[in-house]
Design a protein around this motif. Structure first.
Motif, PDB file in Angstrom:
ATOM      1  N   ARG A   1       0.874  -1.175   0.000  1.00 52.13           N
ATOM      2  CA  ARG A   1       0.000   0.000   0.000  1.00 52.13           C
ATOM      3  C   ARG A   1       0.907   1.220   0.000  1.00 52.13           C
ATOM      4  O   ARG A   1       1.707   1.395   0.923  1.00 52.13           O
ATOM      5  CB  ARG A   1      -0.898  -0.005   1.255  1.00 52.13           C
ATOM      6  CG  ARG A   1      -1.647  -1.308   1.444  1.00 52.13           C
ATOM      7  CD  ARG A   1      -2.390  -1.386   2.775  1.00 52.13           C
ATOM      8  NE  ARG A   1      -1.511  -1.199   3.943  1.00 52.13           N
ATOM      9  CZ  ARG A   1      -0.710  -2.145   4.425  1.00 52.13           C
ATOM     10  NH1 ARG A   1      -0.655  -3.349   3.865  1.00 52.13           N
ATOM     11  NH2 ARG A   1       0.040  -1.904   5.476  1.00 52.13           N
ATOM     12  N   GLY A   2       0.791   2.057  -1.032  1.00 52.27           N
ATOM     13  CA  GLY A   2       1.806   3.094  -1.145  1.00 52.27           C
ATOM     14  C   GLY A   2       1.336   4.435  -1.642  1.00 52.27           C
ATOM     15  O   GLY A   2       0.154   4.677  -1.909  1.00 52.27           O
ATOM     16  N   ILE A   3       2.303   5.319  -1.770  1.00 52.07           N
ATOM     17  CA  ILE A   3       2.122   6.634  -2.353  1.00 52.07           C
ATOM     18  C   ILE A   3       3.455   7.004  -3.004  1.00 52.07           C
ATOM     19  O   ILE A   3       4.518   6.551  -2.565  1.00 52.07           O
ATOM     20  CB  ILE A   3       1.710   7.677  -1.298  1.00 52.07           C
ATOM     21  CG1 ILE A   3       1.187   8.957  -1.969  1.00 52.07           C
ATOM     22  CG2 ILE A   3       2.847   7.996  -0.320  1.00 52.07           C
ATOM     23  CD1 ILE A   3       0.449   9.894  -1.010  1.00 52.07           C
TER      24      ILE A   3
ATOM     25  N   THR B   1       4.803   1.355   1.739  1.00 53.64           N
ATOM     26  CA  THR B   1       5.713   1.648   0.634  1.00 53.64           C
ATOM     27  C   THR B   1       5.594   3.114   0.237  1.00 53.64           C
ATOM     28  O   THR B   1       4.481   3.648   0.168  1.00 53.64           O
ATOM     29  CB  THR B   1       5.388   0.790  -0.608  1.00 53.64           C
ATOM     30  OG1 THR B   1       5.258  -0.574  -0.235  1.00 53.64           O
ATOM     31  CG2 THR B   1       6.470   0.931  -1.673  1.00 53.64           C
ATOM     32  N   VAL B   2       6.732   3.759  -0.005  1.00 54.22           N
ATOM     33  CA  VAL B   2       6.726   5.103  -0.583  1.00 54.22           C
ATOM     34  C   VAL B   2       7.646   5.084  -1.799  1.00 54.22           C
ATOM     35  O   VAL B   2       8.761   4.568  -1.749  1.00 54.22           O
ATOM     36  CB  VAL B   2       7.171   6.185   0.430  1.00 54.22           C
ATOM     37  CG1 VAL B   2       8.557   5.934   0.983  1.00 54.22           C
ATOM     38  CG2 VAL B   2       7.094   7.574  -0.207  1.00 54.22           C
TER      39      VAL B   2
ATOM     40  N   ILE C   1       8.107   1.313   6.549  1.00 52.23           N
ATOM     41  CA  ILE C   1       7.786   1.734   5.187  1.00 52.23           C
ATOM     42  C   ILE C   1       9.019   1.570   4.302  1.00 52.23           C
ATOM     43  O   ILE C   1      10.078   2.141   4.587  1.00 52.23           O
ATOM     44  CB  ILE C   1       7.307   3.198   5.164  1.00 52.23           C
ATOM     45  CG1 ILE C   1       6.043   3.354   6.029  1.00 52.23           C
ATOM     46  CG2 ILE C   1       7.043   3.669   3.732  1.00 52.23           C
ATOM     47  CD1 ILE C   1       5.652   4.787   6.279  1.00 52.23           C
ATOM     48  N   ALA C   2       8.872   0.790   3.241  1.00 54.68           N
ATOM     49  CA  ALA C   2       9.964   0.556   2.294  1.00 54.68           C
ATOM     50  C   ALA C   2      10.030   1.698   1.286  1.00 54.68           C
ATOM     51  O   ALA C   2       9.012   2.292   0.919  1.00 54.68           O
ATOM     52  CB  ALA C   2       9.749  -0.767   1.569  1.00 54.68           C
ATOM     53  N   VAL C   3      11.239   1.994   0.822  1.00 60.19           N
ATOM     54  CA  VAL C   3      11.461   3.059  -0.157  1.00 60.19           C
ATOM     55  C   VAL C   3      11.806   2.443  -1.507  1.00 60.19           C
ATOM     56  O   VAL C   3      12.702   1.596  -1.621  1.00 60.19           O
ATOM     57  CB  VAL C   3      12.594   4.007   0.292  1.00 60.19           C
ATOM     58  CG1 VAL C   3      12.900   5.038  -0.789  1.00 60.19           C
ATOM     59  CG2 VAL C   3      12.194   4.705   1.594  1.00 60.19           C
ATOM     60  N   GLU C   4      11.058   2.851  -2.524  1.00 60.40           N
ATOM     61  CA  GLU C   4      11.318   2.478  -3.906  1.00 60.40           C
ATOM     62  C   GLU C   4      11.547   3.754  -4.720  1.00 60.40           C
ATOM     63  O   GLU C   4      11.323   4.864  -4.219  1.00 60.40           O
ATOM     64  CB  GLU C   4      10.139   1.706  -4.505  1.00 60.40           C
ATOM     65  CG  GLU C   4       9.787   0.423  -3.783  1.00 60.40           C
ATOM     66  CD  GLU C   4       8.556  -0.256  -4.346  1.00 60.40           C
ATOM     67  OE1 GLU C   4       8.410  -1.464  -4.142  1.00 60.40           O
ATOM     68  OE2 GLU C   4       7.730   0.436  -5.001  1.00 60.40           O
TER      69      GLU C   4
ATOM     70  N   SER D   1      16.538  -0.452  -4.224  1.00 58.75           N
ATOM     71  CA  SER D   1      15.158  -0.573  -3.754  1.00 58.75           C
ATOM     72  C   SER D   1      15.073  -1.458  -2.530  1.00 58.75           C
ATOM     73  O   SER D   1      15.609  -2.571  -2.515  1.00 58.75           O
ATOM     74  CB  SER D   1      14.282  -1.152  -4.873  1.00 58.75           C
ATOM     75  OG  SER D   1      12.992  -1.475  -4.391  1.00 58.75           O
ATOM     76  N   ASP D   2      14.360  -0.978  -1.509  1.00 53.35           N
ATOM     77  CA  ASP D   2      14.159  -1.787  -0.310  1.00 53.35           C
ATOM     78  C   ASP D   2      13.383  -3.072  -0.598  1.00 53.35           C
ATOM     79  O   ASP D   2      13.484  -4.042   0.153  1.00 53.35           O
ATOM     80  CB  ASP D   2      13.389  -0.979   0.746  1.00 53.35           C
ATOM     81  CG  ASP D   2      14.219   0.128   1.374  1.00 53.35           C
ATOM     82  OD1 ASP D   2      15.461   0.078   1.273  1.00 53.35           O
ATOM     83  OD2 ASP D   2      13.619   1.052   1.969  1.00 53.35           O
TER      84      ASP D   2
END
Length: 319
Positions: free
Chosen positions: A5-7, A29-30, A68-71, A131-132
């Motif tokens: 679930r991200g932004i 996820t961000v 929160i994982a960072v992409e 990428s995380d």
């Protein structure tokens, strides 16, 4: 529950304000997005420097602590294949209907040398933007449709050419991250399923219906504009698979609603449309749902106060 679930926010918004909002969002996820458009290669280069700064490191550490994982999500092809190579390597670039080569937008999908160059540069890009989640979103150029019409490419659709380029990018990613998965962006001229090219097994679908109408659910059968965006979705899901399929929608993308021009306009969130869309996406097998959330950072707060995105966070957490 959705797996991801991200932004997606601009790299320039990665700071304390968004970190604070994300900590209690329920998202996991961000996506960090250098601005697209014709200068996407310049935005990308600037972002490569930004991720080395203390401001970004602090942002990443803070959201990571919150689970929160960072992409990173970006139009990368003009950086992967710089346009100034055209002088010496014109055959690497697109041919127009008139037989002339054109360095603007994308490239010749049948040029083995161009594809090899893209693979090599992608290795560097993946090193700069780890990428995380081991998921990489390095897209072709930000243009509705710009395909090559040379004799070797002429019978390939825009989607086929995009897939060939994405396969090369994916191979480059794997040189840096052996677990890396790479997104095929179904967007504008690449919404149709490829017919002549096959995806590598480490690709996944990223569906981005930018041409939609936002006052109706994307799946409203009475909205012709939205039906055009979803017409090929079942075939895309069958072709790429549902396991890692991702939505990149625009429910909270105030950059789009502001015409990609600052200052940002006041944003109003249509919760009913978003909730109906997310529910349908989940039922169709998408495991990851996100939305652009640009132009809602500190510059927005100074003009309009905090952006009304809390309901968006709740919808993704509930479905």
């Amino acid at each position: 529950m959705l797996k991801r679930r991200g932004i997606v926010i601009h790299d320039t918004d990665c700071g304390p304000y968004w970190a604070q909002r994300l900590e209690s969002s329920g998202l996991n996820t961000v996506g960090v997005h250098p601005a697209g458009g014709i200068d996407a290669h310049l935005s990308l280069a600037s972002c490569m420097e930004f991720v080395k700064t203390e401001r970004f490191r602090a942002f990443k550490e803070r959201v990571n602590r919150a689970g929160i994982a960072v992409e990173f999500e970006m139009h990368a092809l003009s950086w992967l294949l710089p346009r100034d190579l055209f002088r010496d390597k014109p055959d690497w670039f697109r041919m127009e209907e008139n037989g002339e080569r054109d360095p603007r937008f994308n490239c010749c999908a049948s040029s083995r040398d161009a594809l090899a160059f893209i693979r090599d540069r992608t290795k560097t890009l993946a090193e700069a933007f780890p990428s995380d989640t081991h998921r990489y979103h390095f897209w072709i150029d930000d243009v509705a449709e710009a395909k090559c019409r040379c004799p070797l490419c002429r019978d390939l659709s825009a989607s086929d050419q995009a897939l060939i380029l994405t396969n090369a990018i994916a191979e480059g990613v794997r040189r840096t991250d052996p677990e890396g998965l790479t997104a095929y962006l179904a967007y504008c001229g690449t919404l149709k399923k490829p017919e002549r090219a096959e995806p590598l097994p480490f690709l996944f679908l990223e569906f981005a219906p930018i041409g939609r109408a936002f006052e109706y659910s994307l799946f409203d059968p009475d909205c012709e504009k939205n039906a055009e965006q979803t017409a090929h979705l079942p075939a895309l899901l069958d072709f790429f698979g549902r396991e890692n399929a991702k939505v990149l929608d625009y429910w909270v993308d105030n950059s789009l609603f502001s015409g990609w021009t600052l200052p940002p306009k006041k944003f109003e969130f249509n919760a009913g449309v978003c909730r109906a869309d997310v529910k349908e996406y989940a039922e169709r097998g998408f495991s990851s749902v996100t939305s652009f959330g640009c132009y809602l950072g500190e510059n927005y707060r100074e003009l309009w106060g905090d952006a009304p995105v809390g309901e968006y966070f709740r919808i993704l957490s509930e479905i």
